[in-house]
Design an enzyme around this catalytic site. Structure first.
Site, PDB file in Angstrom:
ATOM      1  CG  HIS A  56      -1.680   1.234   1.454  1.00  0.00           C
ATOM      2  ND1 HIS A  56      -1.503   2.045   2.556  1.00  0.00           N
ATOM      3  CD2 HIS A  56      -2.635   1.827   0.696  1.00  0.00           C
ATOM      4  CE1 HIS A  56      -2.340   3.072   2.478  1.00  0.00           C
ATOM      5  NE2 HIS A  56      -3.032   2.971   1.360  1.00  0.00           N
ATOM      6  CG  HIS A 131       0.794   8.889   1.325  1.00  0.00           C
ATOM      7  ND1 HIS A 131       1.121   8.170   2.457  1.00  0.00           N
ATOM      8  CD2 HIS A 131      -0.558   8.995   1.331  1.00  0.00           C
ATOM      9  CE1 HIS A 131       0.018   7.858   3.116  1.00  0.00           C
ATOM     10  NE2 HIS A 131      -1.014   8.345   2.456  1.00  0.00           N
TER      11      HIS A 131
END
Length: 366
Positions: A56, A131
């Site tokens: 992930h 991110h």
């Protein structure tokens, strides 16, 4: 710490030791070639029916504290991030992996969750992984993956570009050109999911499936639509709710026409971050809940209505890797990489003559 460094060194080499019955380490297995090592029985099984480990936010092993906060963040966070300490704390929650692309590939990871963005004020239209904070250039990551694939011509990877930020048509064209330049003939054209087997891909010498969650996929034959690889998101901090969600979405999985990603991850809320501000994602959520997640993973089976791809944060955690690394045959383990004469990986209906091998003996990594 010394023990962890030893494990990381073995992962970089693509090998790990498997214990014999006496508990001593004798046999080295190369996880970098686990697909190539699968028995002929599984060469014609659709990849959508095999168990495949993934990560992930795969790129987030490094983020740049000196760069601007990414466009995926709210205006309030951007204002707070003008304080240098805030970015240091953001990093603790932005980093979800410790291994580089190469280290993940050597460890056996074959699915990568990718989120990309342009950088404000960047005149050359370069694209970066993102991110919260910006990561490495996408081009550098693609080249690292391509280098591995060149050295391991029978390994197949799934690259899932599922979030795009601050990208106009020119940025998309640049990114897609980069993908073409990096992988060339290794790219697999979009087609029937059921036709995607190891044998067919090996015959075509294709190794890369690119999923592109944006209408631009329609213009390029080597881009697969995002709907071909759904990845339901639980969006919860509760491990019990997560497992219920994983079970429910698996039961609703379409038996044909798509791959399926089970996101075995917990997502922090604002109050979660506030309470564990200094501890970060790993110490606040992952370590505490990993045992329950692994217990669920070990009960799963692959197949048209079973698990296909499972993703997790921090795939380098030893207990998590034990689900991925070679084991003796057991239908209750997540993914049994094989080597000749020793194991059979998961299949929907394993041959009867392997039934006597149905016992668990996970690797001892340290």
């Amino acid at each position: 710490m010394l023990a962890v460094r030893k494990v990381r060194r073995k992962l970089r080499m693509g090998t790990i030791c498997s214990p014999n019955p006496s508990g001593t380490k004798t046999l080295e297995v190369c996880n970098a070639d686990w697909m190539a090592s699968l028995p002929p029985l599984l060469h014609n099984v659709p990849l959508s029916n095999l168990a495949i480990p993934g990560s992930h936010d795969s790129f987030s092993y490094w983020v740049d504290e000196k760069s601007p906060v990414g466009p995926d963040q709210t205006p309030a966070i951007k204002r707070l991030a003008r304080i240098s300490l805030v970015k240091k704390l953001m990093k603790k929650w932005s980093v979800t992996q410790n291994l580089t692309f190469r280290e993940q590939l050597d460890a056996g990871i074959r699915y990568f969750d990718l989120r990309v963005s342009s950088k404000p004020g960047d005149a050359d239209q370069e694209i970066y992984f993102i991110h919260g904070l910006f990561g490495i250039r996408v081009w550098d990551g693609l080249m690292e993956i391509d280098s591995f694939l060149t050295q391991h011509p029978q390994e197949i990877v799934f690259l899932d570009f599922n979030h795009f930020y601050a990208m106009d048509e020119a940025h998309h064209k640049r990114l897609i050109l980069r993908i073409q330049e990096a992988f060339g003939s290794k790219l697999c054209s979009a087609c029937s999911v059921e036709s995607m087997t190891l044998r067919t891909l090996w015959e075509k010498k294709c190794q890369v499936l690119i999923f592109y969650h944006c209408p631009f996929y329609k213009q390029y034959p080597f881009l697969w639509p995002g709907k071909k690889i759904p990845a339901p998101w639980a969006n919860t901090t509760s491990v019990h709710k997560l497992i219920l969600f994983l079970e429910t979405t698996l039961s609703e999985r379409s038996p044909h026409g798509s791959f399926h990603v089970s996101q075995a991850i917990l997502t922090p809320r604002v109050k979660t971050i506030a309470r564990g501000l200094v501890g970060g994602l790993k110490n606040t959520l992952v370590h505490r809940n990993l045992p329950a997640i692994l217990d669920w993973v070990k009960t799963q089976k692959p197949g048209a209505l079973g698990v296909n791809i499972i993703t997790s944060d921090f795939v380098d955690l030893i207990k998590y890797l034990q689900c991925f690394l070679p084991q003796e045959h057991s239908q209750r383990s997540f993914l049994n990489f094989s080597y000749p004469g020793q194991m059979l990986p998961w299949s929907s209906s394993p041959p009867q003559d392997h039934a006597s091998q149905d016992h668990e003996r996970p690797l001892t990594l340290l």
